[in-house]
Design a protein around this motif. Structure first.
Motif, PDB file in Angstrom:
ATOM      1  N   ASN A   1      50.119  19.724  48.112  1.00 38.38           N
ATOM      2  CA  ASN A   1      50.690  20.828  47.357  1.00 38.38           C
ATOM      3  C   ASN A   1      51.129  20.284  45.998  1.00 38.38           C
ATOM      4  O   ASN A   1      52.021  19.435  45.922  1.00 38.38           O
ATOM      5  N   LEU A   2      50.508  20.748  44.932  1.00 38.34           N
ATOM      6  CA  LEU A   2      50.815  20.228  43.599  1.00 38.34           C
ATOM      7  C   LEU A   2      52.129  20.768  43.044  1.00 38.34           C
ATOM      8  O   LEU A   2      52.601  20.295  42.007  1.00 38.34           O
ATOM      9  N   LYS A   3      52.721  21.734  43.732  1.00 36.10           N
ATOM     10  CA  LYS A   3      54.002  22.266  43.283  1.00 36.10           C
ATOM     11  C   LYS A   3      55.153  21.322  43.636  1.00 36.10           C
ATOM     12  O   LYS A   3      56.078  21.124  42.841  1.00 36.10           O
ATOM     13  N   ASP A   4      55.109  20.749  44.854  1.00 32.78           N
ATOM     14  CA  ASP A   4      56.204  19.872  45.283  1.00 32.78           C
ATOM     15  C   ASP A   4      55.739  18.496  45.752  1.00 32.78           C
ATOM     16  O   ASP A   4      56.557  17.662  46.125  1.00 32.78           O
TER      17      ASP A   4
ATOM     18  N   LYS B   1      37.620  17.087  47.151  1.00 37.64           N
ATOM     19  CA  LYS B   1      36.840  18.187  47.720  1.00 37.64           C
ATOM     20  C   LYS B   1      37.197  19.541  47.111  1.00 37.64           C
ATOM     21  O   LYS B   1      36.359  20.435  47.051  1.00 37.64           O
ATOM     22  N   TYR B   2      38.456  19.685  46.727  1.00 39.43           N
ATOM     23  CA  TYR B   2      38.891  20.949  46.143  1.00 39.43           C
ATOM     24  C   TYR B   2      40.096  20.676  45.253  1.00 39.43           C
ATOM     25  O   TYR B   2      40.927  19.818  45.553  1.00 39.43           O
ATOM     26  N   ARG B   3      40.160  21.465  44.170  1.00 42.53           N
ATOM     27  CA  ARG B   3      41.288  21.299  43.261  1.00 42.53           C
ATOM     28  C   ARG B   3      41.553  22.595  42.523  1.00 42.53           C
ATOM     29  O   ARG B   3      40.627  23.305  42.127  1.00 42.53           O
ATOM     30  N   SER B   4      42.834  22.922  42.368  1.00 44.05           N
ATOM     31  CA  SER B   4      43.250  24.067  41.571  1.00 44.05           C
ATOM     32  C   SER B   4      44.574  23.718  40.914  1.00 44.05           C
ATOM     33  O   SER B   4      45.019  22.562  40.974  1.00 44.05           O
ATOM     34  N   GLU B   5      45.232  24.690  40.329  1.00 45.09           N
ATOM     35  CA  GLU B   5      46.559  24.447  39.752  1.00 45.09           C
ATOM     36  C   GLU B   5      47.591  24.130  40.825  1.00 45.09           C
ATOM     37  O   GLU B   5      48.579  23.455  40.567  1.00 45.09           O
ATOM     38  N   ASN B   6      47.349  24.630  42.047  1.00 42.74           N
ATOM     39  CA  ASN B   6      48.350  24.552  43.104  1.00 42.74           C
ATOM     40  C   ASN B   6      48.096  23.496  44.159  1.00 42.74           C
ATOM     41  O   ASN B   6      49.026  23.069  44.846  1.00 42.74           O
ATOM     42  N   VAL B   7      46.854  23.091  44.319  1.00 45.06           N
ATOM     43  CA  VAL B   7      46.511  22.257  45.469  1.00 45.06           C
ATOM     44  C   VAL B   7      45.356  21.326  45.133  1.00 45.06           C
ATOM     45  O   VAL B   7      44.530  21.617  44.263  1.00 45.06           O
ATOM     46  N   ILE B   8      45.324  20.186  45.838  1.00 41.76           N
ATOM     47  CA  ILE B   8      44.196  19.261  45.715  1.00 41.76           C
ATOM     48  C   ILE B   8      43.889  18.690  47.097  1.00 41.76           C
ATOM     49  O   ILE B   8      44.794  18.302  47.834  1.00 41.76           O
ATOM     50  N   SER B   9      42.623  18.703  47.468  1.00 38.47           N
ATOM     51  CA  SER B   9      42.156  18.152  48.738  1.00 38.47           C
ATOM     52  C   SER B   9      41.332  16.898  48.462  1.00 38.47           C
ATOM     53  O   SER B   9      40.403  16.929  47.647  1.00 38.47           O
TER      54      SER B   9
END
Length: 257
Positions: free
Chosen positions: A144-147, A116-124
């Motif tokens: 959280n794509l960071k951790d 539904k959503y994706r960026s460098e930091n997060v994916i739903s």
């Protein structure tokens, strides 16, 4: 509380044009994000007679190190496997002997997803498991794509508001009352929304945060597979209630309400 919510409505409307998020497939610098690998397979489960009793067809995202760190990708991939694949395999394995001799085709189970959503930091991601045409379970997770962690409601809080969760649930109740017009929800059913609220069952979009819960958790006689109710909290409205103003706002330590 309703007066407070009504009072900020004008502010929400004025901020609505400022609430849009960036494109799902572009980084903050405008570069295209790496593609998400999708694993698609079919796994057969045979009974004691050697007949294929169940077929599990699944399509799930697999995070790689070009999307996030090895630690984060391992955690997310293991989470998806543990919660959305292993239980289905266990169900099929446990029920192969229930396959009747007169059945000519294996029973099908599908596990699918939608990003539904994706960026460098997060994916739903929304996950759907369909055990039959009439029985399915759908839920969302935002990572959280960071951790690699699953983002919970508390991580969406900003500022000093100590009633944000109650305010969001009140919004959901008001929306539910307006949507169940043919058979209006009773006060008792509306009260169940408080306990049905799952702090990790939501996803992001450019438009807002979508909170999800099963009809069966509110309406008597409906099982977990009876369908999903979704409520969208627009980003500007979320910000006015003390939540983040966008997905990337979570990673801005200077943000205040």
């Amino acid at each position: 509380m309703k007066k407070i919510i009504a009072a900020v409505l004008a502010l929400v409307l004025s901020l609505s044009l400022l609430s849009a998020c960036k494109s799902d497939d572009l980084s903050s610098s405008g570069a295209k994000l790496p593609e998400i690998k999708i694993t698609e397979e079919i796994k057969d489960f045979k009974n004691a007679d050697g007949k294929v009793a169940y077929q599990v067809e699944y399509s799930l995202p697999e995070l790689t190190t070009d999307v996030c760190s090895e630690y984060a990708s391992t955690f997310i991939n293991n989470y998806i496997k543990e919660f959305y694949l292993d239980p289905v395999f266990a169900f099929a394995e446990a029920n192969v002997q229930n396959f009747r001799a007169e059945e000519t085709e294996p029973r099908k189970i599908s596990v699918s997803h939608e990003i539904k959503y994706r960026s460098e930091n997060v994916i739903s991601v929304v996950f759907k498991t369909a055990y039959s045409k009439a029985s399915s379970v759908t839920e969302a997770r935002t990572f959280n794509l960071k951790d690699g962690s699953v983002i919970s409601f508390d991580e969406l809080l900003r500022g000093t508001s100590d009633t944000a969760k109650e305010d969001v649930i009140l919004c959901i109740k008001d929306d539910a009352k307006n949507n169940f017009t043919d058979a209006p929800l009773t006060d008792e059913q509306l009260a169940k929304i408080d306990t049905a609220f799952d702090p990790v069952n939501f996803y992001f979009t450019n438009y807002g945060i979508y909170f999800m819960f099963n009809y069966g958790s509110v309406l008597e006689g409906f099982g977990a597979s009876s369908g999903i109710y979704e409520y969208c909290l627009e980003w500007a409205w979320a910000h006015s209630l003390g939540l983040v103003a966008s997905p990337e706002d979570m990673f801005n330590e200077t943000t205040t309400a």
